[in-house]
Structures are given as C-alpha cells and as structure tokens.
Design an enzyme around this catalytic site. Structure first.
Site: not given
Length: 468
Positions: A438-440
C-alpha cells in the site's frame, strides 16, 4: 402452557451479515435439548453448526437448503414449557412481533434430511403448529403458541412439513418473496410475473430465477415491437450460458478484493533470488530428528524478522483514511487451498515462534483449511500475508492486497535455472519474489528495502542469525 420461542441467526463472526443453509439437523415435531445444533450453515469464512439456546419441540424451520438467511432473521421456533427448556439468561424474544416486509420469506418446508437416525416426534397438531408470517406489517402482533401442552411422544402420524402461507395478488404472482430473490431478479432483468414458482403454493425460489435467466425469459407483456427489440439492462444473451451466483466464500472474496482494488493504491516490485542455499539449509534441518521444516516455514521466519526491521509494512490505514495503524504483533496470513476455495489462515504472533513452531502451526492450519474444519476466528485478524503461488507452478504475480493489510510477499516456484554464481555460469535453484504494498503507508525505498532483505536471507540464510 408451552410458549413458542424464536431463535434467530446469531452473528457468527466479524462482519458477517448472512449465512447459507447447508443442512438441517432437526425436523419439525422433533424434541431437542438446550444448545443442541439445529442447522449447519456456510458463512463467508467457514461451515459451522449453530446450536439453539432452547429445548423443547421444534414447531417451524426457516430457510430452505441453499437459501441465504440474514443475521437476525428467524432460524427455528421451539415450543418451550414455562421455566424449562431455555438458558436462564437467554434473551431471545417470544414470537410476538409483526412480520417485516424486507425479512426473507422463510418456512419453505423441510427438505428430506440426508442422515441416518431420527429423534423423537411429538404427536398432536398443537405441538407442531406452523408459524405464519404476513407479507406486510399488520395492525396487531402475531402471537404464536402451541394449542396444547407439549406431551410425551405418542404413536401419531408424522406431521406434514411446515410451509409458510404465501399471499398472492392478481395474476397469480406471489406477493411476498425473499429479498435476495427479488434482488437477483432485479439485477438480471427478470420480470417475476413471467416466472413459475416451484416452491410451496407457487413460491418463487432462487433456482426459479436462475433458470429464467438462463432461458432468457421475456421481460414484460408480449407486445410486437415496432423496431428491433433491445435487450433489457442486465439481461443475459441466450448463448451466454448459465449464471453462477456469487455465494458464501466466493462472494466474500469477491467483495473484499473489489474493495481492496478500489481503495488501496497498491504497487508491486519484484526480484529474482538464488534459493540454492536456502534449500540446502532445509535439507540439513530435516536430516535431524524432529518435525520437518517446510520452505514456507523458512519464508515465514524471514518475513517475521523483516517486518521487525521495517515496521511500516506491518500496518494498515484506518477506516476513515486519517491515519496509519502500526500493529505491535505480526499475525501472518498465508494463502491455502481448501475444499471451499482459497482461504487465508492466520498464524498469531508469528514473531514469537521458532522456525520449527512456525512449521507446525502452518501445517495444522493448512490441513484444517484443506478439510474445511478451520474455525472462523483462524481466518481473521491478519496483518501481513505470505502467498506461495509457486505451488501452482507459476513464477510471478501481482496480487491484490488482503484488505485492510498493507503488504503481501509472493513467492514463485523454485526451479533450476542458469545463473551466474561467483563469476561463473552455473545451474542454481532460483525463485522470483514479488512484493505488493500500500503506497500510502510507505515509499518505494521502504518496500524495496524489505524485499531486498528477504532476497538476501533467501540467498544467504546465515544472515538471519544476526537477527535471532
């Protein structure tokens, strides 16, 4: 005088809203004990038996085999003698309230049970009174109770299966059907007036709608069109084959993966790794007495150590998206193929287990998943997933994250390949590692650092000794 108690489908796990009736374990007129299992249902997580908190005479069963029942909807009603036949603290209300429009129409009757012995039956029509529900709210509550006290079994004729009264309107169309059936018909563009019900009193069942979809039932009145007919929205072409409804586990997986794909900005990176030394280590470990160590156990040990080094990846974004929740323990999920399809059992506190203990727990959960005996609680609460798709004979993948987890390590097959080793071309055992995140919760540097650490441990397992 006995009072009829209603037992509704309880909440069987985290986030479950419905269950499908697999098999009834009791019949109308049967005497049951407190906490006796009465039905076997399939949820999105497992197949479980549901015990009833009342003891007495079964007066009605709700839901046909294959039908979905909502949490809070009736399952069975039981004639209970006052002061007996129920848990002291049971809080299940007497059947006294009006029927609700959106509650599934149930009480289709009892399918012939596929089991050996039969329990006692109670004679007399009063003890096997049918529960009748209206199709719309009524002015006064419906009180259902046996017309005679529950008595000891006597040799009376076996009562007929209980069915619900189905009001009809002009044209012979059932006025009350299951909301699940109505929804299926609406989504598939099927006009219920054109469907012949196969249930009691012409009740339209799910199977009737499915047959109508497959046969491309005409929608609306037969009127000769002035122009070429346009297929209604959602209609299935006649040559499209049959429609298989999403149910149980498959439905839950579809909803979860769809949500993950919509909500999580996922990215994937991958690297080839020389697993020759890892396989050599496994052979050494299994050469001594004791439980066998699997490749999956070694990879799980590597992941647990890697997540201690990169804690951002053992996290999840909060439901409202305002923060990142870092998990203090590594609850390691892993993909396993079972009788009901692909499930993700969870190894609790994986960071506390030795490689041998990890192997034993992975083997136990894998066998439970394979036989369908895994408990619903063992399929929830994961914080990181390890996916060994190499068992399917493939090299790489870009998996969808197991929502709400932030990361997943994928491992391809380990196969002999040409490889440059110590400056010379050699045949080595090579695998592809893919990492989706998850790039967040992190940037590419963190994800790449974790993947590189895993690859280094695969190529040089001794690296792990520095962290153990």
């Amino acid at each position: 005088m006995p009072v009829v108690r209603e037992f509704t489908l309880p909440d069987l796990g985290e986030g479950l809203t419905e269950a499908e009736v697999v098999r009834w374990l009791v019949e109308v007129g049967e005497v049951i004990a407190i906490d006796q299992p009465v039905v076997e249902v399939e949820t999105a997580k497992a197949v479980v038996e549901v015990p009833c908190p009342y003891g007495g005479v079964v007066t009605a069963l709700f839901g046909a085999v294959g039908e979905e029942v909502l949490v809070g909807a009736p399952l069975v009603t039981v004639a209970v003698s006052p002061g007996e036949g129920e848990r002291p603290l049971a809080a299940v209300p007497v059947v006294e309230r009006a029927a609700e429009v959106e509650r599934p129409l149930v009480g289709y009757g009892v399918a012939e049970p596929d089991r050996g012995g039969r329990r006692r039956r109670v004679g007399g029509g009063g003890a096997s009174a049918a529960v009748t529900r209206a199709s719309a709210p009524v002015a006064a509550p419906v009180v259902v109770a046996p017309a005679a006290p529950v008595v000891a079994p006597v040799p009376e004729p076996v009562p007929e299966p209980v069915t619900a009264v189905v009001p009809v309107v002009a044209g012979g169309v059932p006025a009350v059907i299951s909301p699940l059936v109505r929804r299926l018909a609406r989504e598939q563009g099927v006009e219920l007036a054109a469907v012949a019900g196969s249930g009691p009193d012409g009740l339209i069942m799910r199977a009737d709608v499915e047959r109508a979809v497959a046969a491309k039932v005409a929608v609306g009145p037969a009127v000769a069109p002035a122009a070429p007919a346009v297929a209604p929205a959602g209609a299935v072409p006649s040559d499209a084959g049959s429609v298989v409804p999403l149910r149980g586990l498959r439905k839950a997986v579809a909803e979860k993966l769809g949500r993950s794909h919509r909500e999580i900005p996922a990215a994937t990176c991958w690297v080839d790794a020389d697993a020759t030394e890892l396989m050599s280590l496994r052979r050494q470990l299994n050469a001594v007495p004791g439980p066998k160590v699997s490749v999956l156990a070694l990879l799980a040990r590597i992941c647990a150590v890697g997540l201690e080094r990169f804690p951002d990846l053992n996290s999840s974004v909060t439901a409202d998206g305002s923060g990142i929740l870092r998990h203090s323990a590594v609850h390691l999920g892993f993909a396993a193929q079972g009788e009901r399809g692909l499930v993700v059992p969870v190894v609790r506190d994986a960071q506390r287990l030795t490689t041998e203990q990890l192997g034993e727990e992975l083997a136990r959960l894998t066998e439970a998943a394979r036989t369908g005996a895994i408990a619903p609680a063992e399929l929830t609460g994961g914080t990181f997933t390890l996916n060994n798709y190499g068992v399917f004979g493939v090299d790489g993948s870009t998996p969808i994250l197991n929502h709400p987890e932030a990361a997943m390590l994928g491992v391809g097959r380990i196969v002999a390949k040409p490889w440059v080793h110590q400056g010379e071309l050699a045949v080595r055992e090579v695998t592809q590692l893919s990492f989706t995140f998850d790039h967040r919760v992190c940037d590419g540097g963190t994800a790449g650092g974790f993947l590189r650490f895993v690859a280094d441990c695969v190529e040089q397992p001794g690296v792990l000794l520095r962290r153990l």
